[in-house]
Design a protein around this motif. Structure first.
Motif, PDB file in Angstrom:
ATOM      1  N   ASP A   1       0.816  -1.224   0.000  1.00  0.00           N
ATOM      2  CA  ASP A   1       0.000   0.000   0.000  1.00  0.00           C
ATOM      3  C   ASP A   1       0.848   1.273   0.000  1.00  0.00           C
ATOM      4  N   LEU A   2       2.162   1.141   0.189  1.00  0.00           N
ATOM      5  CA  LEU A   2       3.024   2.321   0.230  1.00  0.00           C
ATOM      6  C   LEU A   2       2.991   3.080  -1.096  1.00  0.00           C
ATOM      7  N   ASN A   3       2.980   4.405  -0.987  1.00  0.00           N
ATOM      8  CA  ASN A   3       3.089   5.272  -2.157  1.00  0.00           C
ATOM      9  C   ASN A   3       4.460   5.924  -2.182  1.00  0.00           C
ATOM     10  N   ILE A   4       4.849   6.448  -3.311  1.00  0.00           N
ATOM     11  CA  ILE A   4       6.162   7.062  -3.447  1.00  0.00           C
ATOM     12  C   ILE A   4       6.335   8.218  -2.458  1.00  0.00           C
ATOM     13  N   GLY A   5       5.230   8.901  -2.143  1.00  0.00           N
ATOM     14  CA  GLY A   5       5.299  10.013  -1.210  1.00  0.00           C
ATOM     15  C   GLY A   5       5.483   9.607   0.234  1.00  0.00           C
ATOM     16  N   ASP A   6       5.399   8.311   0.528  1.00  0.00           N
ATOM     17  CA  ASP A   6       5.575   7.824   1.898  1.00  0.00           C
ATOM     18  C   ASP A   6       7.043   7.573   2.246  1.00  0.00           C
ATOM     19  N   VAL A   7       7.927   7.790   1.292  1.00  0.00           N
ATOM     20  CA  VAL A   7       9.354   7.509   1.498  1.00  0.00           C
ATOM     21  C   VAL A   7      10.126   8.819   1.650  1.00  0.00           C
ATOM     22  N   ASN A   8      10.923   8.900   2.703  1.00  0.00           N
ATOM     23  CA  ASN A   8      11.827  10.036   2.897  1.00  0.00           C
ATOM     24  C   ASN A   8      13.243   9.475   2.980  1.00  0.00           C
ATOM     25  N   LEU A   9      13.912   9.435   1.833  1.00  0.00           N
ATOM     26  CA  LEU A   9      15.239   8.820   1.774  1.00  0.00           C
ATOM     27  C   LEU A   9      16.272   9.616   2.553  1.00  0.00           C
ATOM     28  N   SER A  10      16.194  10.939   2.518  1.00  0.00           N
ATOM     29  CA  SER A  10      17.192  11.755   3.216  1.00  0.00           C
ATOM     30  C   SER A  10      17.107  11.569   4.725  1.00  0.00           C
ATOM     31  N   ALA A  11      15.891  11.364   5.233  1.00  0.00           N
ATOM     32  CA  ALA A  11      15.719  11.136   6.675  1.00  0.00           C
ATOM     33  C   ALA A  11      15.840   9.659   7.029  1.00  0.00           C
ATOM     34  N   GLY A  12      15.770   8.788   6.017  1.00  0.00           N
ATOM     35  CA  GLY A  12      15.878   7.347   6.267  1.00  0.00           C
ATOM     36  C   GLY A  12      14.663   6.773   6.961  1.00  0.00           C
TER      37      GLY A  12
END
Length: 296
Positions: A154-165
């Motif tokens: 169910d994850l969307n691309i907007g649910d990921v914060n790569l810089s914050a990990g």
């Protein structure tokens, strides 16, 4: 009221009022559909006018057919949920499911992988094509965060914060933020940057993980991925998509993580659900002791 009408209003209740997960929705509707089929064959009643004898007969049939305690208990839960709702809506005068009692059973502890087995499984996807990058990112993310498979797909691309990990996970109108270790961040970053743009069916696609058609990955699709890499790794344990979630929790506990922090990351409403992993770790320690101690 026909059986299908009952199914339709029950489905609407589960979706809109109870906010049931996709897995719960599927299981409950399947249970009620099977009850309806039983009544059509063995009773003059339909779902709406079934009585205690009808329901007891159905549960007795499940037990006689060798259904597991878990299956029978879930069927009873589904039936109780249905008739409680029908009573509230005054579609039935009395609740025929009140006398149904699930079998008692001891809690079965889930199977987990050892740290070495996890490493072996995570090493299997080879980053030589789009599928390899995607599969490695999915497996790494699942073990890094312990999220449910339904939450993963169910994850969307907007649910990921790569810089914050971290990832943002939604479940039953609640959200939680879960950190990722560096290898998972790297695998996810490579997938998002190098692979996902070529896999999605359209630029408007929001799904984080997609199948070869460019649409959102399904539970069944991910199940096949897990079983494929289990076989490739030569792991004999019966791995399910939930195995990495269980392993995540048990390994954190083994290494001294606070159980309340694990509860929050797993999204457990009740701490008793998380305590299951403490029991699992204790059992493993006892097994190791009995195998290794010279006088055990």
């Amino acid at each position: 009221m026909q059986n299908q009408e009952c199914l339709d209003i029950f489905e609407k209740y589960l979706r809109e009022e109870k906010k049931a997960s996709a897995n719960t929705l599927s299981s409950y509707l399947r249970d009620i559909r099977q009850l309806g089929e039983y009544l059509e064959e063995h009773s003059e009643h339909g779902i709406i006018d079934a009585d205690e004898e009808d329901l007891s007969g159905y549960i007795g049939m499940l037990r006689a057919n060798g259904k597991s305690v878990a299956t029978v208990s879930r069927s009873i839960a589904s039936i109780k949920c249905l008739y409680s709702y029908l009573c509230i809506k005054q579609l039935v005068k009395t609740n025929p499911a009140l006398g149904l009692v699930p079998d008692k059973s001891t809690q079965k502890l889930p199977q987990i992988l050892t740290s070495k087995e996890v490493e072996l499984l995570l090493e299997q996807p080879q980053c030589v094509d789009a599928k390899g990058y995607r599969d490695r990112a999915m497996l790494e993310l699942l073990y890094a965060t312990g999220i449910r498979v339904s939450e993963l797909i169910d994850l969307n691309i907007g649910d990921v914060n790569l810089s914050a990990g971290v990832i943002r996970c939604h479940s039953r109108n609640k959200e939680r933020f879960i950190p990722m270790y560096s290898a998972a961040v790297k695998a996810l970053s490579e997938y998002i940057t190098l692979v996902r743009p070529q896999m999605i069916a359209s630029p408007e696609e929001q799904s984080l993980f997609v199948n070869v058609s460019g649409d959102r990955m399904s539970r069944q699709g991910f199940w096949k991925i897990v079983k494929y890499y289990q076989k490739k790794a030569g792991i004999e344990k019966d791995i399910t998509p939930h195995t990495l979630r269980h392993s995540f929790a048990a390994h954190l506990l083994e290494n001294g993580a606070d159980i309340h922090a694990i509860q929050e990351m797993l999204g457990h409403a009740d701490i008793s659900s998380t305590h299951m992993y403490a029991q699992l770790v204790k059992k493993q320690l006892k097994d190791v002791y009995n195998k290794a101690h010279p006088r055990a």
